[in-house]
Scaffold this motif. Structure first.
Motif, PDB file in Angstrom:
ATOM      1  N   PRO A 107       8.506   3.260  -7.605  1.00 48.78           N
ATOM      2  CA  PRO A 107       7.775   3.372  -6.342  1.00 48.78           C
ATOM      3  C   PRO A 107       6.472   4.139  -6.525  1.00 48.78           C
ATOM      4  CG  PRO A 107      10.105   3.785  -6.002  1.00 48.78           C
ATOM      5  CD  PRO A 107       9.906   3.715  -7.478  1.00 48.78           C
ATOM      6  N   GLY A 108       5.406   3.600  -5.983  1.00 45.58           N
ATOM      7  CA  GLY A 108       4.102   4.239  -6.087  1.00 45.58           C
ATOM      8  C   GLY A 108       3.278   3.804  -7.274  1.00 45.58           C
ATOM      9  N   ASP A 111      -0.223  -0.636  -6.145  1.00 49.34           N
ATOM     10  CA  ASP A 111      -0.787  -0.729  -4.803  1.00 49.34           C
ATOM     11  C   ASP A 111      -0.796  -2.182  -4.323  1.00 49.34           C
ATOM     12  OD1 ASP A 111      -2.888  -1.934  -6.161  1.00 49.34           O
ATOM     13  OD2 ASP A 111      -4.223  -0.207  -5.996  1.00 49.34           O
ATOM     14  N   ASP A 135      15.149  12.980  -1.244  1.00 46.12           N
ATOM     15  CA  ASP A 135      14.051  13.568  -2.009  1.00 46.12           C
ATOM     16  C   ASP A 135      14.499  14.708  -2.919  1.00 46.12           C
ATOM     17  OD1 ASP A 135      12.326  11.774  -0.894  1.00 46.12           O
ATOM     18  OD2 ASP A 135      11.407  13.182   0.527  1.00 46.12           O
ATOM     19  N   HIS A 145       8.251  10.047  -7.234  1.00 44.88           N
ATOM     20  CA  HIS A 145       8.135   9.409  -5.930  1.00 44.88           C
ATOM     21  C   HIS A 145       9.111  10.018  -4.927  1.00 44.88           C
ATOM     22  CE1 HIS A 145      11.627   7.133  -7.518  1.00 44.88           C
ATOM     23  NE2 HIS A 145      11.942   7.005  -6.246  1.00 44.88           N
ATOM     24  N   SER A 146       8.881   9.695  -3.667  1.00 48.56           N
ATOM     25  CA  SER A 146       9.767  10.110  -2.582  1.00 48.56           C
ATOM     26  C   SER A 146      10.475   8.886  -2.005  1.00 48.56           C
ATOM     27  CB  SER A 146       8.957  10.795  -1.476  1.00 48.56           C
ATOM     28  OG  SER A 146       8.080   9.847  -0.873  1.00 48.56           O
ATOM     29  N   ASP A 149       8.013   6.709  -0.353  1.00 50.53           N
ATOM     30  CA  ASP A 149       7.254   5.871  -1.291  1.00 50.53           C
ATOM     31  C   ASP A 149       7.998   4.571  -1.591  1.00 50.53           C
ATOM     32  OD1 ASP A 149       5.183   7.724  -1.539  1.00 50.53           O
ATOM     33  OD2 ASP A 149       6.165   8.762  -3.203  1.00 50.53           O
ATOM     34  N   THR A 150       9.310   4.665  -1.746  1.00 51.55           N
ATOM     35  CA  THR A 150      10.108   3.462  -2.022  1.00 51.55           C
ATOM     36  C   THR A 150      10.046   2.495  -0.850  1.00 51.55           C
ATOM     37  OG1 THR A 150      11.639   4.726  -3.410  1.00 51.55           O
ATOM     38  CG2 THR A 150      12.405   2.603  -2.606  1.00 51.55           C
ATOM     39  N   GLU A 152       7.708   2.235   1.396  1.00 55.18           N
ATOM     40  CA  GLU A 152       6.366   1.652   1.470  1.00 55.18           C
ATOM     41  C   GLU A 152       6.138   0.643   0.352  1.00 55.18           C
ATOM     42  OE1 GLU A 152       2.629   0.341   1.972  1.00 55.18           O
ATOM     43  OE2 GLU A 152       4.009   1.212   3.435  1.00 55.18           O
ATOM     44  N   GLN A 153       6.666   0.930  -0.866  1.00 56.16           N
ATOM     45  CA  GLN A 153       6.497  -0.010  -1.974  1.00 56.16           C
ATOM     46  C   GLN A 153       7.173  -1.342  -1.662  1.00 56.16           C
ATOM     47  OE1 GLN A 153       4.965   0.925  -5.587  1.00 56.16           O
ATOM     48  NE2 GLN A 153       4.491  -0.991  -4.578  1.00 56.16           N
TER      49      GLN A 153
END
Length: 392
Positions: A107-108, A111, A135, A145-146, A149-150, A152-153
């Motif tokens: 994740p992250g 983009d 986290d 990553h948080s 982030d996962t 959003e990915q």
């Protein structure tokens, strides 16, 4: 028709997780360019040098139906370099029949632009190493990553048109509880990936965390690792939860929505041909297994000399072939066909395996339905011990 899978190893990460036992490394971006150039050259050299070195003559001519970029974190290479790798495989192998092209990422590490580039170059499956949606658990093992982030990915992947998404979770991370594990599963279900891998933490002396656990130390949060009873319970909870969410448990560690099993990974369990390119990659042509030089530097040196970077190679004899047939095939829910085994090796060599199978069936670890032999669900948590029975 027999097909080929190609695996490309990218052994670079943004950080080294404490539980990692893979031959990956944190490296500056300056090493990416020569490494990609070496993969391009290996892809060009293999079709001719593989035959010259005594490997299966038609191996590189088989139609390729799966491509898998793993690591490490392949997405660190960014779009232009990844496209060069894709182009090199297309130039040197038969990818007209390609149906599954997977790229692993953390994740992250990609983009929106990169994800769209990956789709444009033919990647149609993304494997995201989520590991946890807590986290504190992520920080304890060095993940950058948080949980956000996962999420959003995965959302970015959907926006880019990725319709085949796989997520990994690990049971047994430091500070993990049954409550936090259930929350990770619920977060995963909210994303609704097409494929899920559930791994149990293993104390491996090749990893920092595993080494600390084995020596009963307290560094790397080793004292906060849950016990084996917890991991068994977490695995059972995950199996039950994912079944209710519509996933089929098709292999010990893997779950998929109908029609979304990993085609590439099934090649390993079904002993189908696959070619590994890159440092530390492994290959199998149906009769021989070989491995590449592990260090990127040694790998690149071999390529610079116009040599294949093979450091280990062996012919798989009939006895080992039969062992692999059982301990790899039994990883799958459908198990193995005894009729196929008889056709390959005959009845006498099969006798000793059938005797072992009968004992394990009496103990409730194996079941035989018509002509197929498979593990019972009870056996999944002790599968390594059961597989040892088939390599003695």
């Amino acid at each position: 028709m027999e097909t080929l899978g190609i695996y490309i190893q990218v052994p670079f990460c943004a950080s080294k997780c404490t539980f990692c036992n893979f031959s990956s490394q944190v490296a500056p971006s300056s090493v990416f360019e020569p490494y990609v150039a070496a993969i391009e050259r290996e892809a060009a050299l293999f079709p001719e040098l593989g035959v010259r070195s005594g490997l299966r003559k038609d191996f590189a001519q088989l139609p390729v139906d799966t491509l898998y970029l793993g690591g490490g974190t392949p997405t660190l290479l960014e779009g232009a370099r990844l496209k060069r790798i894709f182009d090199a495989t297309h130039r040197n192998f038969r990818l007209d029949s390609l149906i599954e092209a997977t790229i692993e990422m953390t994740p992250g590490s990609g983009d929106q632009l990169l994800l769209e580039q990956l789709r444009a170059m033919g990647a149609n499956r993304l494997s995201i190493g989520a590991q946890s949606f807590d986290d504190r658990e992520l920080r304890s093992v060095g993940r950058l990553h948080s949980a956000a982030d996962t999420i959003e990915q995965a959302a970015a992947a959907r926006r880019a048109g990725v319709t085949n998404l796989s997520l990994d979770l690990i049971a047994g991370l430091p500070y993990q509880t049954i409550e936090s594990w259930r929350k990770s599963l619920q977060a995963l279900a909210w994303i609704k990936p097409e494929h899920v891998s559930i791994y149990l933490f293993e104390a491996d002396e090749k990893s920092r965390l595993g080494k600390e656990v084995l020596r009963h130390g307290r560094l790397s949060h080793a004292a906060a690792i849950p016990d084996e009873d917890f991991m068994a319970r977490a695995y059972e909870i995950a199996s039950e939860f994912l079944a209710k969410e519509g996933y089929e448990h098709y292999e010990i560690s893997n779950f998929a929505l109908p029609g979304r099993r990993s085609i590439h990974n099934q090649k390993y369990w079904q002993r189908q041909p696959y070619l590994g390119l890159g440092a530390g990659a492994h290959s199998f042509d149906g009769g021989q297994r070989w491995a590449n030089e592990v260090s990127p530097e040694g790998y690149q040196s071999s390529i610079a000399r116009e040599e294949l970077p093979i450091i280990e190679r062996r012919v798989v004899g009939p006895a080992e072939e039969m062992e692999e047939f059982f301990f790899l095939g039994l990883r799958q829910r459908e198990g193995v066909s005894l009729q196929e085994a008889r056709l390959r090796w005959g009845e006498p060599p099969l006798d000793k395996w059938q005797e072992k199978a009968r004992r394990l069936e009496i103990d409730g670890f194996l079941k035989q339905t018509e002509d197929r032999l498979s593990l019972t669900e009870r056996a999944y948590l002790v599968s390594n011990e059961i597989f040892q029975e088939f390599i003695r």
